[in-house]
Design an enzyme around this catalytic site. Structure first.
Site, PDB file in Angstrom:
ATOM      1  N   HIS A 306      60.355  65.694  -8.660  1.00  6.58           N
ATOM      2  CA  HIS A 306      60.420  66.408  -7.388  1.00  6.58           C
ATOM      3  C   HIS A 306      59.143  66.136  -6.612  1.00  6.58           C
ATOM      4  O   HIS A 306      58.062  66.016  -7.182  1.00  6.58           O
ATOM      5  CB  HIS A 306      60.548  67.921  -7.621  1.00  6.58           C
ATOM      6  CG  HIS A 306      61.066  68.653  -6.436  1.00  6.58           C
ATOM      7  ND1 HIS A 306      60.253  69.041  -5.409  1.00  6.58           N
ATOM      8  CD2 HIS A 306      62.308  69.032  -6.092  1.00  6.58           C
ATOM      9  CE1 HIS A 306      60.973  69.643  -4.479  1.00  6.58           C
ATOM     10  NE2 HIS A 306      62.232  69.654  -4.873  1.00  6.58           N
ATOM     11  N   ASP A 363      69.106  69.845  -9.303  1.00  8.81           N
ATOM     12  CA  ASP A 363      70.361  69.081  -9.435  1.00  8.81           C
ATOM     13  C   ASP A 363      70.733  68.769 -10.867  1.00  8.81           C
ATOM     14  O   ASP A 363      71.829  68.264 -11.125  1.00  8.81           O
ATOM     15  CB  ASP A 363      70.226  67.772  -8.646  1.00  8.81           C
ATOM     16  CG  ASP A 363      70.094  68.038  -7.155  1.00  8.81           C
ATOM     17  OD1 ASP A 363      69.117  67.570  -6.548  1.00  8.81           O
ATOM     18  OD2 ASP A 363      70.954  68.762  -6.619  1.00  8.81           O
TER      19      ASP A 363
HETATM   20  C1  SDX Z   1      66.293  67.568  -4.092  1.00 13.81           C
HETATM   21  O1  SDX Z   1      62.338  68.144  -1.200  1.00 13.81           O
HETATM   22  C2  SDX Z   1      63.118  69.055  -1.706  1.00 13.81           C
HETATM   23  O2  SDX Z   1      62.785  70.209  -1.743  1.00 13.81           O
HETATM   24  C3  SDX Z   1      64.436  68.534  -2.248  1.00 13.81           C
HETATM   25  C4  SDX Z   1      65.310  69.554  -2.954  1.00 13.81           C
HETATM   26  C5  SDX Z   1      65.788  70.637  -2.005  1.00 13.81           C
HETATM   27  O3  SDX Z   1      66.117  71.723  -2.485  1.00 13.81           O
HETATM   28  O4  SDX Z   1      65.956  70.325  -0.788  1.00 13.81           O
HETATM   29  O5  SDX Z   1      64.581  70.161  -4.028  1.00 13.81           O
HETATM   30  C6  SDX Z   1      66.560  68.894  -3.517  1.00 13.81           C
HETATM   31  O6  SDX Z   1      66.395  66.594  -3.393  1.00 13.81           O
HETATM   32  C7  SDX Z   1      65.856  67.477  -5.529  1.00 13.81           C
HETATM   33  C8  SDX Z   1      65.528  66.010  -5.967  1.00 13.81           C
HETATM   34  C9  SDX Z   1      66.835  65.317  -6.328  1.00 13.81           C
HETATM   35  N1  SDX Z   1      66.618  63.858  -6.545  1.00 13.81           N
HETATM   36  C10 SDX Z   1      66.666  63.351  -7.783  1.00 13.81           C
HETATM   37  O7  SDX Z   1      66.828  64.014  -8.800  1.00 13.81           O
HETATM   38  C11 SDX Z   1      66.538  61.831  -7.813  1.00 13.81           C
HETATM   39  C12 SDX Z   1      65.577  61.414  -8.937  1.00 13.81           C
HETATM   40  N2  SDX Z   1      64.243  61.829  -8.579  1.00 13.81           N
HETATM   41  C13 SDX Z   1      63.431  60.974  -7.823  1.00 13.81           C
HETATM   42  O8  SDX Z   1      63.891  59.798  -7.313  1.00 13.81           O
HETATM   43  C14 SDX Z   1      62.100  61.495  -7.322  1.00 13.81           C
HETATM   44  O9  SDX Z   1      61.571  62.286  -8.302  1.00 13.81           O
HETATM   45  C15 SDX Z   1      62.154  62.260  -6.012  1.00 13.81           C
HETATM   46  C16 SDX Z   1      62.856  61.481  -4.948  1.00 13.81           C
HETATM   47  C17 SDX Z   1      62.853  63.576  -6.203  1.00 13.81           C
HETATM   48  C18 SDX Z   1      60.709  62.541  -5.573  1.00 13.81           C
HETATM   49  O10 SDX Z   1      60.177  61.329  -5.171  1.00 13.81           O
HETATM   50  P1  SDX Z   1      58.618  61.191  -4.831  1.00 13.81           P
HETATM   51  O11 SDX Z   1      57.962  62.509  -4.686  1.00 13.81           O
HETATM   52  O12 SDX Z   1      58.496  60.240  -3.701  1.00 13.81           O
HETATM   53  O13 SDX Z   1      58.052  60.621  -6.170  1.00 13.81           O
HETATM   54  P2  SDX Z   1      57.920  59.097  -6.484  1.00 13.81           P
HETATM   55  O14 SDX Z   1      59.229  58.434  -6.233  1.00 13.81           O
HETATM   56  O15 SDX Z   1      56.716  58.583  -5.793  1.00 13.81           O
HETATM   57  O16 SDX Z   1      57.671  59.142  -8.069  1.00 13.81           O
HETATM   58  C19 SDX Z   1      56.363  59.363  -8.568  1.00 13.81           C
HETATM   59  C20 SDX Z   1      56.364  58.598  -9.903  1.00 13.81           C
HETATM   60  C21 SDX Z   1      56.794  57.155  -9.756  1.00 13.81           C
HETATM   61  O17 SDX Z   1      56.207  56.425 -10.834  1.00 13.81           O
HETATM   62  P3  SDX Z   1      54.774  55.659 -10.565  1.00 13.81           P
HETATM   63  O18 SDX Z   1      54.924  54.856  -9.289  1.00 13.81           O
HETATM   64  O19 SDX Z   1      53.732  56.761 -10.462  1.00 13.81           O
HETATM   65  O20 SDX Z   1      54.595  54.793 -11.806  1.00 13.81           O
HETATM   66  O21 SDX Z   1      57.326  59.185 -10.797  1.00 13.81           O
HETATM   67  C22 SDX Z   1      58.349  58.241 -11.079  1.00 13.81           C
HETATM   68  C23 SDX Z   1      58.281  57.178 -10.010  1.00 13.81           C
HETATM   69  O22 SDX Z   1      58.755  55.938 -10.499  1.00 13.81           O
HETATM   70  N3  SDX Z   1      59.617  58.979 -11.010  1.00 13.81           N
HETATM   71  C24 SDX Z   1      60.631  58.844 -11.867  1.00 13.81           C
HETATM   72  C25 SDX Z   1      61.593  59.781 -11.458  1.00 13.81           C
HETATM   73  N4  SDX Z   1      61.156  60.443 -10.378  1.00 13.81           N
HETATM   74  C26 SDX Z   1      59.931  59.935 -10.091  1.00 13.81           C
HETATM   75  N5  SDX Z   1      60.805  58.024 -12.925  1.00 13.81           N
HETATM   76  C27 SDX Z   1      61.976  58.152 -13.590  1.00 13.81           C
HETATM   77  N6  SDX Z   1      62.957  59.029 -13.285  1.00 13.81           N
HETATM   78  C28 SDX Z   1      62.800  59.867 -12.215  1.00 13.81           C
HETATM   79  N7  SDX Z   1      63.753  60.730 -11.893  1.00 13.81           N
END
Ligand code: SDX
Length: 428
Positions: A306, A363
């Protein structure tokens, strides 16, 4: 403690005010930056950038705190139904008995769609995604209510709010009926909000339908925990579109499109697809945790991570507890819930997830309950939209009532070609 931030750059020595919110969050107000220096800030994805101040929702990602208008999400999920929470988010206070009675009655009497709107559904392909139907039909509401589109007329805004809250479940249920080839069921005015939705979703003309109180309780909880989440992607979209004085229906339609994204609200659909794939693949959760850690394959554990929560998402805790209770009461043994629990355990003990503070989000478990209720996967993000609607409305309304409201128009840093001579096509 200094209430200003000092900036030294390109010969400038500047001070910018530090603003503080009611929960001691602090921000540097840079609204005078470009005028004084010609410089702007840049922050891909707005990770460090606040777009506004707001009195609607407070969340603390480090401590896993979420409050709507000051009330803890745990208290609201336990003691309210969705209409009470919708009222709280939109009007700022928990309703009195008489206020909520008037509110429920008004919503109840706006649940039907214009009969011509029902014809829209004949034009959609049978396998149309319900989120596409939802955004299309919500946008089209503006064509039927042309007398109430002015965002600066409080009466027109009020009736549009009630029409949207009342009709979204009907629009959603009709998209489900359409995909299943069953007749649309009219809303029933003797039913409460969640009961009405479930009867429109699942009743058929050939037999009477009895709404299961367990499902009504589960649905109220799910809609409440999805109701708002401050400046998330879809809410920011509603604010940006609304800042141009686009009408409420158009702004909400845009928010529905943003929510559809699998990185946002579309994740609940993606989680169940992922759990199903793991199940078909023999339930080897370690394999998928390793895949999520390998940057080469681009796989992510959907429902994990998140932007703001770097601790447990309090909504995931509430939903997970309810999963246990509901599946036990229904005597349902869902293999995907078992896989989800194993996946969570393995991931939360893995250095990659611990280091990046990746926890289950809202989710991760919601789909288990939707499945238990018989709601198809393609409708999961639609359920998120029904829950998030009061939050979108509250933010749109707060923005329009703000004396500092301006159209949202960010700046950029240009990285394209410098000026060059035009070349006629004959010489290219
Ligand atoms: C919602 O914003 C809100 O409030 C949203 C929400 C709401 O109520 O409106 O809470 C609802 O959208 C919840 C999130 C649902 N999405 C997912 O579950 C999809 C999977 N999660 C991600 O793709 C990610 O965690 C996000 C999109 C939710 C957050 O993305 P960020 O903050 O831009 O984080 P990032 O992509 O920069 O990740 C940081 C690191 C990265 O690794 P490094 O570059 O540091 O090596 O964490 C890793 C990412 O690769 N990472 C994951 C991961 N999520 C982040 N690695 C594996 N699996 C994951 N799910």
């Amino acid at each position: 403690m200094s209430k200003v931030a000092k900036l030294q750059c390109e010969g400038h020595e500047l001070e910018f005010p530090i603003v503080e919110g009611t929960e001691q969050e602090k921000a540097i107000d840079i609204s005078g930056l470009r005028k004084q220096t010609g410089l702007i800030t840049i922050d891909e994805g707005f990770v460090n950038t606040g777009s506004t101040s707001s009195a609607i929702t407070f969340l603390n990602g480090e401590e896993g705190v979420l409050r709507y208008r000051g009330y803890a999400i745990e208290d609201l999920a336990k003691n309210c139904d969705f209409m009470e929470v919708a009222y709280l988010l939109i009007y700022g206070e928990l309703p009195t008995e008489s206020e909520i009675t008037v509110f429920r009655d008004s919503i109840r009497h706006h649940t039907m769609l214009h009969e011509d709107m029902r014809l829209f559904y004949n034009g959609f392909p049978r396998d149309a995604h319900p989120m596409a139907i939802l955004s299309s039909v919500v946008g089209a509401l503006s064509t039927f209510y042309q007398d109430s589109l002015d965002p600066n007329d409080p009466e027109q805004v009020e009736i549009s709010i009630h029409r949207l809250l009342a009709k979204l479940p009907t629009i959603a249920a009709y998209s489900h009926n359409k995909s299943n080839g069953i007749p649309f069921s009219y809303p029933q005015n003797n039913l409460e909000y969640c009961e009405n939705f479930l009867q429109m979703m699942f009743s058929v003309p050939s037999e009477s339908y009895k709404v299961d109180p367990l499902f009504v309780e589960a649905l109220n909880m799910l809609l409440i925990v999805h109701a708002d989440h401050e400046q998330n992607c879809s809410t920011s979209t509603v604010r940006v579109v609304g800042s141009a004085n686009a009408n409420l229906f158009a702004s909400i339609s845009a928010g529905i499109c943003a929510l559809w994204g699998p990185l946002h609200g579309g994740a609940n659909e993606a989680v169940v697809s992922m759990l199903g794939k793991i199940h078909e693949d023999g339930g080897d959760v370690d394999k998928y945790v390793d895949m999520a850690k390998d940057k080469q394959n681009g796989f992510r554990l959907m429902g994990f991570g998140h932007r703001v929560y770097k601790n447990f998402d309090p909504r995931a805790n509430i939903i997970k507890a309810y999963c246990d209770k509901l599946l036990e009461k229904l005597d349902l043994d869902d293999p995907l819930f078992e896989i989800a629990q194993r996946l969570e355990k393995v991931a939360l003990e893995d250095e990659y997830f611990v280091k990046r503070k990746l926890y289950p989000n809202v989710d991760f478990y919601s789909g288990v309950i939707y499945r238990a209720m018989g709601i198809p996967v393609q409708m999961f993000t639609v359920m998120f939209a029904i829950g998030r609607l009061p939050g979108w409305i509250a933010h749109w309304k707060e923005m329009h009532e703000s004396p500092t409201k301006r159209i949202c128009r960010p700046r950029q840093v240009y990285t394209g070609p410098n000026v060059r001579e035009f070349v006629p096509i004959a010489k290219r």
